[in-house]
Design a protein around this motif. Structure first.
Motif, PDB file in Angstrom:
ATOM      1  N   PHE A   1       0.819  -1.207   0.000  1.00 36.00           N
ATOM      2  CA  PHE A   1       0.000   0.000   0.000  1.00 36.00           C
ATOM      3  C   PHE A   1       0.856   1.261   0.000  1.00 36.00           C
ATOM      4  N   GLY A   2       2.030   1.178   0.618  1.00 32.17           N
ATOM      5  CA  GLY A   2       2.897   2.337   0.683  1.00 32.17           C
ATOM      6  C   GLY A   2       3.728   2.552  -0.566  1.00 32.17           C
ATOM      7  N   GLY A   3       3.597   1.685  -1.563  1.00 31.33           N
ATOM      8  CA  GLY A   3       4.389   1.824  -2.773  1.00 31.33           C
ATOM      9  C   GLY A   3       5.858   1.537  -2.535  1.00 31.33           C
ATOM     10  N   ARG A   4       6.166   0.804  -1.468  1.00 28.39           N
ATOM     11  CA  ARG A   4       7.557   0.464  -1.159  1.00 28.39           C
ATOM     12  C   ARG A   4       7.824  -0.963  -1.640  1.00 28.39           C
ATOM     13  N   VAL A   5       7.877  -1.104  -2.958  1.00 27.87           N
ATOM     14  CA  VAL A   5       7.986  -2.434  -3.555  1.00 27.87           C
ATOM     15  C   VAL A   5       9.464  -2.711  -3.843  1.00 27.87           C
ATOM     16  N   GLY A   6      10.217  -2.993  -2.793  1.00 27.90           N
ATOM     17  CA  GLY A   6      11.646  -3.229  -2.927  1.00 27.90           C
ATOM     18  C   GLY A   6      11.943  -4.661  -3.318  1.00 27.90           C
ATOM     19  N   VAL A   7      11.715  -4.975  -4.576  1.00 31.66           N
ATOM     20  CA  VAL A   7      11.842  -6.336  -5.081  1.00 31.66           C
ATOM     21  C   VAL A   7      13.023  -6.402  -6.050  1.00 31.66           C
ATOM     22  N   PRO A   8      13.852  -7.442  -5.994  1.00 31.08           N
ATOM     23  CA  PRO A   8      14.986  -7.549  -6.920  1.00 31.08           C
ATOM     24  C   PRO A   8      14.550  -7.510  -8.384  1.00 31.08           C
ATOM     25  N   ALA A   9      15.430  -7.022  -9.224  1.00 29.44           N
ATOM     26  CA  ALA A   9      15.130  -6.902 -10.653  1.00 29.44           C
ATOM     27  C   ALA A   9      14.751  -8.248 -11.248  1.00 29.44           C
ATOM     28  N   GLY A  10      13.676  -8.235 -12.030  1.00 25.17           N
ATOM     29  CA  GLY A  10      13.214  -9.439 -12.699  1.00 25.17           C
ATOM     30  C   GLY A  10      12.290 -10.305 -11.882  1.00 25.17           C
ATOM     31  N   LYS A  11      12.150 -10.005 -10.584  1.00 23.60           N
ATOM     32  CA  LYS A  11      11.248 -10.796  -9.741  1.00 23.60           C
ATOM     33  C   LYS A  11       9.900 -10.105  -9.610  1.00 23.60           C
ATOM     34  N   HIS A  12       8.943 -10.831  -9.020  1.00 21.69           N
ATOM     35  CA  HIS A  12       7.555 -10.381  -8.973  1.00 21.69           C
ATOM     36  C   HIS A  12       7.065 -10.307  -7.524  1.00 21.69           C
ATOM     37  N   PRO A  13       6.498  -9.185  -7.100  1.00 24.88           N
ATOM     38  CA  PRO A  13       5.988  -9.110  -5.731  1.00 24.88           C
ATOM     39  C   PRO A  13       4.761  -9.995  -5.539  1.00 24.88           C
ATOM     40  N   VAL A  14       4.641 -10.563  -4.354  1.00 29.69           N
ATOM     41  CA  VAL A  14       3.451 -11.297  -3.940  1.00 29.69           C
ATOM     42  C   VAL A  14       3.188 -10.922  -2.491  1.00 29.69           C
ATOM     43  N   VAL A  15       1.918 -10.756  -2.127  1.00 32.48           N
ATOM     44  CA  VAL A  15       1.545 -10.425  -0.755  1.00 32.48           C
ATOM     45  C   VAL A  15       0.830 -11.629  -0.160  1.00 32.48           C
ATOM     46  N   LEU A  16       1.382 -12.182   0.904  1.00 29.86           N
ATOM     47  CA  LEU A  16       0.790 -13.334   1.588  1.00 29.86           C
ATOM     48  C   LEU A  16      -0.022 -12.827   2.766  1.00 29.86           C
ATOM     49  N   THR A  17      -1.341 -13.054   2.759  1.00 26.03           N
ATOM     50  CA  THR A  17      -2.197 -12.580   3.840  1.00 26.03           C
ATOM     51  C   THR A  17      -2.911 -13.754   4.492  1.00 26.03           C
ATOM     52  N   PHE A  18      -2.974 -13.733   5.818  1.00 28.04           N
ATOM     53  CA  PHE A  18      -3.617 -14.792   6.600  1.00 28.04           C
ATOM     54  C   PHE A  18      -4.681 -14.153   7.479  1.00 28.04           C
ATOM     55  N   ASP A  19      -5.926 -14.573   7.291  1.00 30.59           N
ATOM     56  CA  ASP A  19      -7.042 -13.993   8.034  1.00 30.59           C
ATOM     57  C   ASP A  19      -7.400 -14.823   9.263  1.00 30.59           C
ATOM     58  N   ASP A  20      -7.798 -14.153  10.326  1.00 35.21           N
ATOM     59  CA  ASP A  20      -8.450 -14.723  11.512  1.00 35.21           C
ATOM     60  C   ASP A  20      -7.504 -15.183  12.617  1.00 35.21           C
ATOM     61  N   SER A  21      -6.201 -15.046  12.450  1.00 29.27           N
ATOM     62  CA  SER A  21      -5.194 -15.359  13.480  1.00 29.27           C
ATOM     63  C   SER A  21      -5.492 -16.648  14.238  1.00 29.27           C
ATOM     64  N   THR A  22      -5.614 -17.745  13.502  1.00 30.24           N
ATOM     65  CA  THR A  22      -5.869 -19.048  14.111  1.00 30.24           C
ATOM     66  C   THR A  22      -4.557 -19.702  14.545  1.00 30.24           C
ATOM     67  N   PRO A  23      -4.610 -20.701  15.438  1.00 31.10           N
ATOM     68  CA  PRO A  23      -3.380 -21.318  15.947  1.00 31.10           C
ATOM     69  C   PRO A  23      -2.473 -21.890  14.861  1.00 31.10           C
ATOM     70  N   GLY A  24      -3.030 -22.311  13.750  1.00 31.33           N
ATOM     71  CA  GLY A  24      -2.212 -22.859  12.670  1.00 31.33           C
ATOM     72  C   GLY A  24      -1.368 -21.825  11.961  1.00 31.33           C
ATOM     73  N   HIS A  25      -1.613 -20.559  12.226  1.00 28.90           N
ATOM     74  CA  HIS A  25      -0.811 -19.505  11.607  1.00 28.90           C
ATOM     75  C   HIS A  25       0.514 -19.303  12.324  1.00 28.90           C
ATOM     76  N   PHE A  26       0.478 -19.318  13.654  1.00 29.00           N
ATOM     77  CA  PHE A  26       1.683 -18.949  14.396  1.00 29.00           C
ATOM     78  C   PHE A  26       1.593 -19.407  15.837  1.00 29.00           C
ATOM     79  N   GLY A  27       2.737 -19.749  16.367  1.00 28.09           N
ATOM     80  CA  GLY A  27       2.895 -20.076  17.774  1.00 28.09           C
ATOM     81  C   GLY A  27       4.378 -20.216  18.033  1.00 28.09           C
ATOM     82  N   LEU A  28       4.765 -20.187  19.294  1.00 27.41           N
ATOM     83  CA  LEU A  28       6.164 -20.348  19.657  1.00 27.41           C
ATOM     84  C   LEU A  28       6.339 -21.613  20.488  1.00 27.41           C
ATOM     85  N   ASP A  29       7.415 -22.356  20.196  1.00 31.99           N
ATOM     86  CA  ASP A  29       7.683 -23.557  20.979  1.00 31.99           C
ATOM     87  C   ASP A  29       8.434 -23.184  22.261  1.00 31.99           C
TER      88      ASP A  29
END
Length: 377
Positions: free
Chosen positions: A140-168
């Protein structure tokens, strides 16, 4: 399939019939129709909470990208692109896939779930195909600092469920969580940046407040973004202004209390926009976003495109080419295949975050506020 999932599927199919375009058709991207695109989120999906990685503007700060150069005359010639940008066929007015995930599980149970193997395979495919993850705030900020020749992708995870993240017990990402899988793919594919954006509801990854504070700090320190997804995951389209402010503001208050930082971006539950979009964009003293995501069903326009609407940005549901909900055409496998076969429609970086390079034929699509940064070939 649970009844609510069936209802969500019917809504999605109706949206496809009424307004969604086939891959490559820009004519269906009218901003006035964006809010009508039905979301892919299920009302039965577990709710969770929202937070954000550091550096976020305080409420009341401008939602503009902050990266646009001073405007120049529309008649002034655009400088030629750098030879390296031409060599990689840079096109920074191309489409950007914003992938939308819900629960990540070893064995999926609901229609929106993805297995740990499916996530691993999809991310590995992205790495092999030259995609480079950026956060929603960077997008959204237009800060697309991606190496030359590569393609940006945005990975979004909705609902903050346990399968998204946890610490051992050692303070590392718990095995088989989305974060652990993202980091594994990055280790196996040097150059694949391990970042993503997590949109949170109140039950943050199934953690209590003390655990959540520790976990959110870990995410912030490792480059992940946390964003606001409301407290209870309601459809904002049916709420009053006060109700919208309460759902978003109460979530923001909790995030700030746990992290000391405001979020930058927002994702509409179910992709449902309130009666007035401004209610979700900002509430003085509580929240002020740079942009908001819908819930489907195609790649986003470049943030530098004149038709880009930061308050109604499309996402693509992560799914195979299955019949359900028209995923044969509109889910991640289909769209990524399409962009691979039509590279001239995909955002390809020139490698310089200070310039915006594209073929001269696309010049009329550039938003005027970015003209000073433009380069053509």
């Amino acid at each position: 399939m649970p009844l609510l999932h069936k209802i969500a599927g019917v809504v999605i199919v109706c949206a496809v019939v009424l307004g969604l375009t086939l891959p490559g058709d820009r004519k269906g991207r009218d901003r006035a129709d964006a809010a009508k695109r039905a979301g892919a989120e299920s009302a039965a999906a577990p709710t969770a909470q929202a937070a954000k990685a550091g550096g976020t503007p305080a409420p009341g700060a401008t939602g503009a990208s902050g990266s646009a150069a001073p405007s120049v005359s529309a008649s002034a010639p655009i400088p030629a692109a750098a030879p390296g940008a031409v060599a990689v066929k840079a096109d920074e007015l191309g489409q950007v896939p914003v992938l939308m995930y819900h629960r990540i599980m070893k064995k999926p149970e609901l229609s929106l779930d993805r297995s740990t193997k499916e996530l691993y395979d999809e991310l590995t495919g992205l790495a092999k195909d030259g995609y480079y993850p950026i956060t929603a705030a960077e997008f959204f900020g237009g800060r697309v600092g991606v190496p030359a020749g590569k393609h940006p992708v945005v990975l979004t995870f909705d609902d903050s469920t346990p399968g998204h993240f946890g610490l051992d017990a050692q303070g590392n990402p718990a095995p088989d969580t989305a974060v652990a899988i993202i980091e594994q793919v990055a280790r196996e594919n040097p150059g694949f940046r391990p970042v993503a954006t997590f949109y949170l509801n109140k039950e943050m990854f199934g953690m209590d407040d003390a655990q959540a504070a520790t976990g959110l700090r870990w995410l912030q320190q490792h480059g992940f973004e946390i964003g606001n997804h409301t407290v209870t995951h309601p459809s904002l389209s049916g709420l009053s202004e006060k109700g919208v402010h309460k759902e978003i503001g109460d979530m923001e208050d909790r995030i700030v209390r746990l992290t000391g930082a405001h979020t930058t971006t927002f994702a509409y539950p179910f992709g449902a926009v309130p009666k007035k979009k401004a209610w979700a964009e900002k509430e003085d003293g509580r929240y002020s976003f740079q942009g908001a995501f819908l819930a489907g069903w195609r790649p986003s326009l470049s943030p530098f495109d004149d038709d880009f609407d930061r308050w109604a940005v499309d996402r693509v549901r992560s799914e195979g080419k299955i019949k359900e909900n028209d995923c044969k055409k509109y889910c991640s496998t289909a769209w990524l295949e399409y962009l691979d076969k039509n590279p001239d429609e995909r955002y390809t970086s020139d490698g310089d975050p200070n310039t915006i390079t594209f073929p001269k034929a696309a010049e009329d699509r550039l938003a005027k506020e970015y003209r000073a940064r433009a380069r053509v070939y």
